[in-house]
Design an enzyme around this catalytic site. Structure first.
Site, short mmCIF file in Angstrom:
data_model
loop_
_atom_site.label_atom_id
_atom_site.label_comp_id
_atom_site.label_asym_id
_atom_site.label_seq_id
_atom_site.Cartn_x
_atom_site.Cartn_y
_atom_site.Cartn_z
N LYS A 207 0.88 -1.17 0.00
CA LYS A 207 0.00 0.00 0.00
C LYS A 207 0.92 1.22 0.00
O LYS A 207 1.89 1.28 0.76
CB LYS A 207 -0.84 -0.03 1.28
CG LYS A 207 -1.69 1.18 1.46
CD LYS A 207 -3.13 0.84 1.11
CE LYS A 207 -3.91 2.12 0.82
NZ LYS A 207 -4.93 1.92 -0.19
N HIS A 214 8.75 8.93 8.25
CA HIS A 214 9.72 7.84 8.36
C HIS A 214 10.31 7.91 9.76
O HIS A 214 11.00 8.87 10.10
CB HIS A 214 10.81 8.01 7.29
CG HIS A 214 11.93 7.00 7.40
ND1 HIS A 214 12.21 6.10 6.41
CD2 HIS A 214 12.81 6.76 8.39
CE1 HIS A 214 13.24 5.34 6.80
NE2 HIS A 214 13.62 5.73 7.99
N GLU A 281 13.18 0.22 10.23
CA GLU A 281 12.57 1.39 9.61
C GLU A 281 11.06 1.20 9.49
O GLU A 281 10.59 0.15 9.04
CB GLU A 281 13.16 1.62 8.21
CG GLU A 281 14.64 1.97 8.26
CD GLU A 281 15.18 2.50 6.93
OE1 GLU A 281 16.16 3.25 6.97
OE2 GLU A 281 14.63 2.15 5.87
N GLU A 293 11.56 -1.95 6.45
CA GLU A 293 12.77 -2.76 6.26
C GLU A 293 13.70 -2.60 7.46
O GLU A 293 13.54 -1.70 8.27
CB GLU A 293 13.51 -2.38 4.97
CG GLU A 293 14.14 -1.00 5.02
CD GLU A 293 15.26 -0.85 3.99
OE1 GLU A 293 15.75 -1.85 3.43
OE2 GLU A 293 15.69 0.30 3.77
N ASN A 295 17.83 -2.31 8.50
CA ASN A 295 19.21 -2.15 8.06
C ASN A 295 20.13 -2.80 9.08
O ASN A 295 20.05 -2.51 10.27
CB ASN A 295 19.54 -0.66 7.91
CG ASN A 295 18.84 -0.06 6.71
OD1 ASN A 295 18.77 -0.68 5.65
ND2 ASN A 295 18.29 1.12 6.87
N ARG A 297 23.32 -2.65 9.82
CA ARG A 297 24.63 -2.00 9.86
C ARG A 297 24.50 -0.68 10.61
O ARG A 297 23.39 -0.29 10.97
CB ARG A 297 25.07 -1.70 8.42
CG ARG A 297 23.96 -0.94 7.69
CD ARG A 297 24.36 -0.40 6.37
NE ARG A 297 23.22 0.04 5.60
CZ ARG A 297 22.59 1.20 5.73
NH1 ARG A 297 23.02 2.08 6.62
NH2 ARG A 297 21.54 1.51 5.00
P1 ADP Z 1 15.49 1.55 0.57
O1 ADP Z 1 15.96 0.24 1.09
O2 ADP Z 1 15.80 1.72 -0.89
O3 ADP Z 1 15.90 2.72 1.41
P2 ADP Z 1 12.83 1.57 1.79
O4 ADP Z 1 11.92 0.41 1.70
O5 ADP Z 1 13.52 1.81 3.09
O6 ADP Z 1 13.89 1.49 0.59
O7 ADP Z 1 12.04 2.90 1.41
C1 ADP Z 1 12.70 4.13 1.27
C2 ADP Z 1 11.70 5.28 1.32
O8 ADP Z 1 10.68 5.12 0.32
C3 ADP Z 1 10.93 5.38 2.63
O9 ADP Z 1 11.64 6.08 3.62
C4 ADP Z 1 9.70 6.12 2.16
O10 ADP Z 1 9.99 7.50 2.00
C5 ADP Z 1 9.42 5.55 0.80
N1 ADP Z 1 8.49 4.39 0.88
C6 ADP Z 1 8.83 3.08 0.96
N2 ADP Z 1 7.73 2.29 1.08
C7 ADP Z 1 6.65 3.12 1.05
C8 ADP Z 1 5.22 2.93 1.15
N3 ADP Z 1 4.69 1.71 1.28
N4 ADP Z 1 4.44 4.03 1.11
C9 ADP Z 1 4.97 5.27 0.99
N5 ADP Z 1 6.28 5.52 0.89
C10 ADP Z 1 7.14 4.47 0.93
#
Ligand code: ADP
Length: 453
Positions: A207, A214, A281, A293, A295, A297
């Site tokens: 979604k 964040h 996160e 996700e 991290n 590290r």
């Molecule tokens: P990466 O591993 O590339 O950093 P993430 O899954 O942590 O990817 O997502 C990075 C950013 O993308 C998040 O901080 C947010 O700003 C946006 N994002 C990721 N998933 C969603 C979601 N389901 N809805 C809205 N924004 C998202």
């Protein structure tokens, strides 16, 4: 105590500000350091101060900082007992962690298996759901190959959705889809990009949250079952999914809510046998946390947690890797005051294009509550081959207002000549009433930039 140490010398498999940060932690713990560097980084600050320094290849990261065999050989010839990967490069490469341990060395980080589990975002979400961590709703697993089935999943989740690469990272490999007619093309395109960038075309779907923040939780876990959470960081100010400015704690979120999610995170750590530093996160909207996700590290923004807890996260990583127990309990951890980090990038203020070159003037700010983590010195040449991060200014204050005020003075004091930076952007952001009010969402910065142009 020192006789019990697993290692006395640490090879730092990284460059830039984080290499210097790790080196400082090693030296404070009485550990020797090995600096490895590419030909482009020969006159780096941490290279000069290392006990041993070794050139491991040409400028291209694939031939130096990403060369696993070269790094293992460097560790062998320099008699290093451990490798600290920093962030980026090989820090989340499970095969590298395994290879380090197989060579009889200590990897400063979690096991290869933990990295593997968390590096695949689908298995990571599954593990977190099983451990009772709330996740962003979406496809519970990889997208099927049939376009029709994908459509059915997306319709059930409800548009807009975000299609993401299971192996993605660094803000790449994801695409927002607003309606069902865009879906087929978006899936094909994202899979192709994911294959190219990460060597893995597997996708999943979530979604797409409209106005989330964040918010992430820092954890520290030893090898003896102790797992602690160190509070939250708000990293909502992003451009192209890349963090620009972070703060701790996350403004306006009740501490009981943070404690509740923090407890869930450390419970999950115990369940999967996690060790070392890590970050969970989340997207946070309407009072609800949803995991995206983990991290596995140290993160760029770790200093703001260090400032608000008084805990040296990098030193703790090294102590944990030595096999020591965490010498604190959850109730000993006091989160106090407020910290802000501004990432300084060598980039054009208007276009955000990297701006490498020689720094002819580099005057740093100071005073109470100001910390600067950087490898840059006057006459240093910012290389075009790597990330454009040239340093971080971290401000600390008893209150958020004080941290903001200190940061504004620090940014005004900072003088950089010879290259372009994003200092003016940070100044404008800190003067923004909405930022000052606190709690803006992850799309705020891009909206704000669009309005200004
Ligand atoms: P990466 O591993 O590339 O950093 P993430 O899954 O942590 O990817 O997502 C990075 C950013 O993308 C998040 O901080 C947010 O700003 C946006 N994002 C990721 N998933 C969603 C979601 N389901 N809805 C809205 N924004 C998202």
């Amino acid at each position: 105590m020192s006789d019990m140490q697993r290692f006395k010398r640490v090879l730092i498999a990284n460059r830039g500000e984080i290499a210097l940060r790790i080196q400082r932690a090693c030296r404070q713990l009485g550990l020797e350091t090995v600096a490895v560097y590419s030909e482009a980084d020969a006159d780096s600050r941490h290279v000069r101060e290392a006990d041993v320094a070794l050139c491991i290849g040409p400028a291209a990261a694939s031939k130096s900082y990403l060369d696993m065999e070269g790094l293992l050989l460097a560790a062998k010839v320099t008699d290093a007992g451990a490798i600290h990967p920093g962030y980026g490069f090989l820090s989340e490469n499970a095969d590298f962690a395994d290879a380090v341990e197989a060579a009889g060395l200590t990897f400063v980080g979690p096991t290869g298996d933990s990295i593997r589990m968390m590096g695949d975002k689908i298995t990571a979400k599954r593990a977190m759901r099983d451990a009772g961590v709330p996740c962003v709703p979406g496809s519970d697993g990889p997208l099927p190959s049939s376009a029709e089935e994908v459509r059915a999943i997306a319709l059930e989740v409800g548009f807009p959705v975000i299609v993401k690469a299971s192996g993605g990272g660094g803000g790449r490999g994801m695409r927002v889809v607003h309606s069902v007619d865009e879906l087929d093309d978006a899936v094909v395109l994202t899979a192709k990009e994911a294959q190219q960038a990460f060597g893995n075309p597997t996708l999943y779907l979530e979604k797409y949250m409209q106005k989330p923040r964040h918010v992430e939780i820092q954890v520290l876990c030893d090898m003896h079952g102790t797992a602690l959470w160190l509070g939250a960081r708000d990293c909502s100010l992003q451009r192209r999914h890349q963090k620009v400015l972070e703060e701790a704690p996350a403004p306006g979120i009740p501490s009981e809510t943070i404690a509740e999610i923090g407890e869930r995170c450390v419970q999950a750590c115990r369940q999967i046998g996690y060790r070392g530093a890590g970050t969970f996160e989340f997207l946070y909207e309407d009072g609800i946390f949803a995991f995206i996700e983990m991290n596995t590290r140290v993160q760029v923004e770790h200093p703001i947690t260090e400032e608000t807890t008084g805990i040296d996260i990098v030193a703790q990583q090294l102590r944990i890797a030595q096999g020591e127990t965490l010498d604190m309990r959850q109730e000993d951890i006091r989160m106090q005051g407020h910290a802000i980090e501004c990432r300084l990038n060598a980039e054009d203020a208007a276009t955000f294009m990297p701006s490498p070159g020689t720094v002819t003037r580099w005057d740093l700010p100071g005073g109470p509550g100001i910390r600067v983590d950087t490898h840059v010195v006057s006459n240093y040449t910012v290389q075009p081959y790597y990330d454009s991060l040239i340093g971080k200014i971290i401000s600390y204050g008893a209150t958020r207002e004080q941290a903001i005020a200190r940061m504004r003075v620090a940014l005004a004091e900072m003088r950089v000549e010879g290259i372009s930076t994003n200092i003016a952007l940070h100044q404008d952001l800190l003067a923004d009433p909405q930022f000052q009010a606190g709690g803006v969402d992850i799309h705020y910065l891009e909206r704000w930039l669009a309005e200004r142009s």
